[in-house]
Design an enzyme around this catalytic site. Structure first.
Site, PDB file in Angstrom:
ATOM      1  N   ASN A 163       0.847  -1.195   0.000  1.00  0.00           N
ATOM      2  CA  ASN A 163       0.000   0.000   0.000  1.00  0.00           C
ATOM      3  C   ASN A 163       0.878   1.238   0.000  1.00  0.00           C
ATOM      4  O   ASN A 163       1.282   1.739   1.053  1.00  0.00           O
ATOM      5  CB  ASN A 163      -0.932  -0.006   1.215  1.00  0.00           C
ATOM      6  N   GLU A 164       1.151   1.706  -1.202  1.00  0.00           N
ATOM      7  CA  GLU A 164       2.053   2.843  -1.374  1.00  0.00           C
ATOM      8  C   GLU A 164       1.353   4.153  -0.977  1.00  0.00           C
ATOM      9  O   GLU A 164       0.115   4.180  -0.816  1.00  0.00           O
ATOM     10  CB  GLU A 164       2.504   2.906  -2.839  1.00  0.00           C
ATOM     11  N   PRO A 165       2.139   5.241  -0.792  1.00  0.00           N
ATOM     12  CA  PRO A 165       1.552   6.537  -0.474  1.00  0.00           C
ATOM     13  C   PRO A 165       0.373   6.847  -1.404  1.00  0.00           C
ATOM     14  O   PRO A 165       0.446   6.619  -2.614  1.00  0.00           O
ATOM     15  CB  PRO A 165       2.716   7.501  -0.709  1.00  0.00           C
ATOM     16  N   SER A 202      -2.586   5.462  -0.637  1.00  0.00           N
ATOM     17  CA  SER A 202      -3.551   4.397  -0.343  1.00  0.00           C
ATOM     18  C   SER A 202      -4.547   4.874   0.708  1.00  0.00           C
ATOM     19  O   SER A 202      -4.166   5.435   1.728  1.00  0.00           O
ATOM     20  CB  SER A 202      -2.823   3.149   0.181  1.00  0.00           C
TER      21      SER A 202
END
Ligand code: GLP
Length: 244
Positions: free
Chosen positions: A145-147, A149
């Site tokens: 869950n990258e920035p 998300s």
């Protein structure tokens, strides 16, 4: 919780997982574990394998859901999370193969959306995650869950950040070989777990650990959403905790 060394801390986490498994066994119930890859959980898996061999810890009632998988990715590929999990855990314990769930990196692109909905449904059918093990990436990702998300995001396909791909470059013999996407459980999926334990080792994690624990809750650092979960513990060594 801060520990002198990661081996001692990992043994404690493994013990908590083993106790959960045993308590469910006594009630004749399944134990649903959310599992992570990366270097951080390796010693926890080693300890669980040891407990299986030496103490007869059985995984017959254990159901697992892994957080993520690169996309596209063949299972047989040594960089796959499928390969990692079998190498470090599943090949050495008595878990039933049908109880193991790892996102499939080979689902055709036009079927991924439905596949992710089904993955989410399956977790629910088993009654949700009892325990979720996490590592943390330097972008503040948990799972992948990258920035950006969202706190209630579900399982989906995402684009990996450059920093994440560069951190993985050594595993892939160069950043150009690192897949650009991944399938990951969402922040919402993770936050529904009854218990969450995040592992952080080494200086490299010190800055993101500080931001995650002390910073404002923001989708720019998705791991900060863990602050809003009532039963989460960060297990850190001194180096990872050095900026706190
Ligand atoms: C990858 C995984 C994450 C993991 C992170 C950190 O990005 N998808 O689940 O937490 O790497 O890896 P490591 O534990 O090797 O530092």
């Amino acid at each position: 919780e801060v520990f002198e060394d990661s081996a001692q801390a990992s043994a404690l986490v493994a013990e908590e997982i083993a106790q959960l498994i045993r308590s469910r066994q006594e009630k004749g119930e399944n134990c649903v574990l959310g599992l992570a890859t990366g270097s951080s959980p390796i010693k926890v898996y080693e300890e669980l394998v040891r407990m299986h061999r030496e103490e007869g810890l059985s995984f017959a009632n254990v159901v697992t859901f892994n957080l993520d998988e690169y996309y596209p990715m063949n299972r047989e590929n040594h960089q796959s999370y499928y390969y990692f999990m079998h190498q470090h855990l599943f090949d050495h314990i008595d878990i039933k193969p049908e109880n193991v769930h790892i996102p499939d990196g080979k689902v055709p692109l036009d079927e991924v959306h439905q596949y992710c909905i089904d993955y989410e449904m399956k977790i629910r059918e088993f009654g949700g995650l009892d325990f979720q093990l996490l590592g943390i990436g330097r972008t503040g990702h948990v799972g992948f869950n990258e920035p950006g998300s969202h706190y209630n995001s579900g399982t989906r396909i995402i684009t990996l950040d450059h920093l994440t791909r560069s951190d993985a470059a050594s595993d892939f013999n160069g950043i150009d070989n690192v897949p650009k996407r991944a399938i990951t459980m969402g922040i919402g999926t993770i936050l529904k777990a009854g218990r969450i334990v995040l592992l952080g080792w080494g200086h490299k994690k010190a800055d993101i650990v500080k931001e995650t624990i002390e910073g404002a809750v923001t989708s720019n650092v998705p791991a900060t959403y863990l602050q809003q979960h009532a039963n989460t513990t960060f297990i850190l060594d001194r180096e990872a905790a050095s900026e706190l």
